[in-house]
Design a protein around this motif. Structure first.
Motif, PDB file in Angstrom:
ATOM      1  N   SER A   1       0.831  -1.205   0.000  1.00  0.00           N
ATOM      2  CA  SER A   1       0.000   0.000   0.000  1.00  0.00           C
ATOM      3  C   SER A   1       0.864   1.253   0.000  1.00  0.00           C
ATOM      4  O   SER A   1       0.606   2.195  -0.754  1.00  0.00           O
ATOM      5  CB  SER A   1      -0.923  -0.005   1.218  1.00  0.00           C
TER       6      SER A   1
ATOM      7  N   ALA B   1       2.140   1.990  -3.288  1.00  0.00           N
ATOM      8  CA  ALA B   1       1.117   2.374  -4.285  1.00  0.00           C
ATOM      9  C   ALA B   1       1.280   1.581  -5.571  1.00  0.00           C
ATOM     10  O   ALA B   1       1.317   2.142  -6.669  1.00  0.00           O
ATOM     11  CB  ALA B   1       1.185   3.875  -4.551  1.00  0.00           C
TER      12      ALA B   1
ATOM     13  N   ILE C   1      -3.885   0.827  -8.145  1.00  0.00           N
ATOM     14  CA  ILE C   1      -4.958   1.651  -7.593  1.00  0.00           C
ATOM     15  C   ILE C   1      -6.054   0.673  -7.166  1.00  0.00           C
ATOM     16  O   ILE C   1      -6.705   0.054  -8.009  1.00  0.00           O
ATOM     17  CB  ILE C   1      -5.508   2.652  -8.617  1.00  0.00           C
TER      18      ILE C   1
ATOM     19  N   ASP D   1      -9.874  -2.876  -9.140  1.00  0.00           N
ATOM     20  CA  ASP D   1      -8.562  -2.248  -9.095  1.00  0.00           C
ATOM     21  C   ASP D   1      -8.115  -1.825 -10.490  1.00  0.00           C
ATOM     22  O   ASP D   1      -8.731  -2.175 -11.493  1.00  0.00           O
ATOM     23  CB  ASP D   1      -7.514  -3.156  -8.429  1.00  0.00           C
TER      24      ASP D   1
ATOM     25  N   ARG E   1       3.012   7.604  -8.590  1.00  0.00           N
ATOM     26  CA  ARG E   1       2.004   6.629  -8.131  1.00  0.00           C
ATOM     27  C   ARG E   1       1.306   7.135  -6.868  1.00  0.00           C
ATOM     28  O   ARG E   1       0.091   6.981  -6.722  1.00  0.00           O
ATOM     29  CB  ARG E   1       2.659   5.268  -7.868  1.00  0.00           C
TER      30      ARG E   1
ATOM     31  N   SER F   1      -2.595   8.267  -6.434  1.00  0.00           N
ATOM     32  CA  SER F   1      -3.418   7.683  -5.372  1.00  0.00           C
ATOM     33  C   SER F   1      -4.229   8.752  -4.654  1.00  0.00           C
ATOM     34  O   SER F   1      -5.343   8.485  -4.199  1.00  0.00           O
ATOM     35  CB  SER F   1      -2.532   6.930  -4.370  1.00  0.00           C
TER      36      SER F   1
ATOM     37  N   GLN G   1      -3.844   1.114  -0.692  1.00  0.00           N
ATOM     38  CA  GLN G   1      -3.801   0.349  -1.940  1.00  0.00           C
ATOM     39  C   GLN G   1      -3.565  -1.115  -1.615  1.00  0.00           C
ATOM     40  O   GLN G   1      -2.466  -1.635  -1.717  1.00  0.00           O
ATOM     41  CB  GLN G   1      -2.699   0.891  -2.878  1.00  0.00           C
TER      42      GLN G   1
ATOM     43  N   TYR H   1      -5.083   7.003   1.337  1.00  0.00           N
ATOM     44  CA  TYR H   1      -4.614   8.125   0.523  1.00  0.00           C
ATOM     45  C   TYR H   1      -5.811   9.058   0.370  1.00  0.00           C
ATOM     46  O   TYR H   1      -6.674   8.829  -0.477  1.00  0.00           O
ATOM     47  CB  TYR H   1      -4.150   7.634  -0.853  1.00  0.00           C
TER      48      TYR H   1
END
Length: 636
Positions: free
Chosen positions: A209, A212, A215, A521, A537, A541, A564, A581
């Motif tokens: 996560s 990232a 997504i 995702d 990334r 996010s 993530q 995020y």
């Protein structure tokens, strides 16, 4: 930019012609990775480039360094000081009623950061066949995804976690992080110590996560429609709803309240054959699981429950023994035995049965230990495999030795009358029209006591249905019409809130919902320089309004994913809490500016240049650190 472009419903603000011009400029400058054409004062902007490419020393043979040049089917080059090119985003609009809206939300996220996009709608079958490449990953920068609710995905963390491992075919996004790879290997081998494995899994999720790597958007509720006046006993299985095909619980628990004992379900997608182990997956695999049994199954509470195996013993880290159910018969009246289990595994391994690969992948050999009672078999594994008793055993389907032993080419076999031990017997299949089954009276799940123990509060007593018919209906509107007119008893696909509300206006028809362990995702292809920059990334996010999507598009029927990660909180004890995020586009743009990106007219993102380009190149080379993580200066 990509090969085989399909129907395009949206076009980014940067034209393909301009992208070609940018690539052409880069080609003149020389595309051997990163080359310098800096001015004497250190300023740039005159052509240094970083190409789309695989990680160095890619460990999978088919993704190996020697084939990288041939494997990469598209280019998305970073060019110093130039506006970023449009990013192709592929999605399958027909996958679920709101997938187009989800794609538009992701498009808006990119656009809000100044990245133009091409949104491309593809058919699911095309995406599976051409874009989901186990050998090279996606041949496109961004792909939307909604995972199917296969039972093993709700039982074990590996179907989602191991997608981050560079040596698995499921790593379509070409992600590689050596620290995480080592942790993934460790948890996968931790068999018999659930607590230790859970801690490792949580650690991995937090690291993924923070990195990232994808997504991860939301867990959308599963919405279906069914007749509850003439039928009782629908079971709201997570990920599957009440009437879809991945679980058998509704089929074996339904009790007729009217005159008919034949339950008719309308579906949109047909089967391609009757060969479950060597099928291409999809509907034939899920629907034929009504005919075949596995060693274990998944309950509506996502717990492991007995199937053909009634209990097991972990002898050591690479040896597992199972006791088999006594008194089981095949649909043709022959007795089931341990030899059928041994034969099935050996046949699958010898002839590479794709749909049983997750089951037998770590089995080295099978021995028949005993024939007394139901019998006992021993699985000798090639390596310690923590998921063998969950993900793999639940995925198993056992075929009869006496029907398959003389089949020399099982991959070419399409049984006219498939024989299993499952709760339903095959009656008829007409491609594109219907799939018809009838009750197998001898199956243990027709016993009220057994079913009550497995289904708990969802249990309804009774003899159940006599026949099950899945009939193909052309489109969702026709499906809802058939539901309202009483021609079908249930809808076997996910519908939207609005579609369910419309269908439920008819008497006796009910909208039904279930929680989901299947995430929506977005795969960011890590061979693309833009996505190799962790700073981008992380910024992206912060530009995805997950909660807004759940509230405004899903009508609140879903759960926005914090951080993530792909594993739902339903999967205990393996699910981790990850830092969110928070949606903040301003913060995301500031983050990019500090890392050296600029904006052309505040609308188009521009690659870094000069010293900021050198910092960007280091981030791309590292892959897992932001500009602050590498102690780079503030370039804003």
């Amino acid at each position: 930019m990509t090969q085989g472009k399909q129907f395009e419903i949206e076009t980014g603000s940067v034209s393909r012609r301009r992208f070609i011009r940018i690539s052409g400029t880069a080609g003149i400058a020389g595309l051997a990775g990163c080359q310098s054409k800096n001015n004497s004062d250190g300023s740039g902007g005159d052509g240094r480039t970083i190409k789309t490419k695989f990680w160095e020393e890619w460990p999978v043979e088919t993704k190996g360094k020697s084939v990288n040049d041939k494997a990469v089917k598209f280019e998305y080059n970073a060019v110093e000081g130039q506006p970023v090119s449009a990013v192709d985003i592929h999605f399958a609009q027909s996958e679920t009623p709101w997938m187009r809206e989800h794609a538009l939300m992701i498009k808006d996220s990119f656009n809000s950061l100044g990245v133009p996009t091409n949104l491309v709608n593809v058919q699911p079958s095309t995406r599976y066949g051409e874009y989901w490449r186990a050998d090279i990953g996606h041949p496109t920068p961004v792909v939307m995804n909604l995972h199917g609710p296969d039972p093993q995905r709700g039982l074990d963390p590996n179907p989602f976690l191991m997608r981050a491992h560079p040596e698995t075919g499921g790593n379509y996004y070409n992600y590689k992080n050596d620290e995480i790879t080592e942790l993934l290997d460790e948890q996968a081998a931790t068999i018999g110590n659930v607590e230790k494995r859970a801690e490792l899994c949580k650690k991995i999720q937090k690291k993924l996560s923070k990195d990232a790597y994808v997504i991860a958007s939301n867990f959308p509720d599963v919405i279906t429609v069914a007749n509850t006046t003439d039928w009782k006993g629908y079971v709201p299985t997570p990920g599957n709803g009440t009437t879809r095909d991945s679980f058998i619980w509704t089929q074996v628990n339904l009790q007729p309240q009217g005159n008919s004992t034949t339950w008719v379900k309308g579906v949109l997608t047909g089967m391609q054959g009757t060969n479950l182990p060597w099928s291409t997956g999809g509907m034939e695999e899920k629907r034929l699981l009504n005919v075949y049994d596995g060693l274990y199954d998944a309950s509506p509470q996502l717990e492991i429950v007995p199937g053909l195996a009634t209990k097991h013993e972990v002898v050591d880290e690479t040896t597992v023994e199972m006791d088999l159910r006594e008194g089981v018969t095949w649909h043709d009246g022959k007795s089931f035995s341990p030899e059928d289990v041994k034969f099935s595994v050996e046949k699958y391994k010898q002839h590479t049965a794709p749909q049983q690969g997750p089951f037998y992948r770590t089995i080295d050999s099978v021995e028949v230990v005993s024939n007394s009672g139901g019998g006992r078999v021993r699985f000798n594994l090639t390596e310690p495999d923590a998921s063998f008793l969950t993900q793999r055993a639940v995925r198993s389907a056992i075929i009869p030795k006496h029907r398959w032993k003389d089949i020399d080419s099982p991959g070419q076999h399409n049984p006219k009358n498939p024989i299993g031990t499952g709760p339903f017997k095959f009656v008829n299949w007409e491609q594109g029209t219907e799939f018809r089954l009838e009750k197998h009276e001898d199956h243990w799940l027709w016993d009220d006591d057994i079913r009550k123990e497995m289904l708990g509060k969802h249990f309804v007593p009774g003899d159940g249905i006599d026949k099950l018919v899945e009939t193909n209906v052309g489109n969702i509107s026709t499906l809802i019409g058939a539901m309202q007119s009483g021609d079908i008893d249930a809808i076997g696909t996910t519908v939207s809130n609005q579609q369910a509300d419309r269908a439920a206006k008819a008497n006796g028809v009910e909208k039904q919902t279930a929680k989901n362990y299947v995430p929506t995702d977005v795969h960011l292809n890590h061979i693309v320089p833009l996505f190799r920059d962790k700073t981008f990334r992380v910024a992206l996010s912060h530009a995805v309004d997950k909660e807004g999507f759940v509230e405004n598009v899903l009508g609140g029927r879903g759960t926005a994913i914090e951080g993530q990660r792909l594993i739902t909180s339903l999967l205990t004890p393996f699910a981790a809490e990850t830092d969110p995020y928070k949606y903040n586009v301003g913060k995301a743009k500031t983050m990019l500016q500090k890392a050296g990106y600029t904006f052309e007219g505040e609308d188009t993102l521009v690659w870094p240049e000069g010293d900021a380009w050198d910092a960007f190149a280091k981030r791309v080379e590292h892959g897992h650190a932001t500009h602050t993580g590498l102690d780079q200066p503030d370039f804003s």
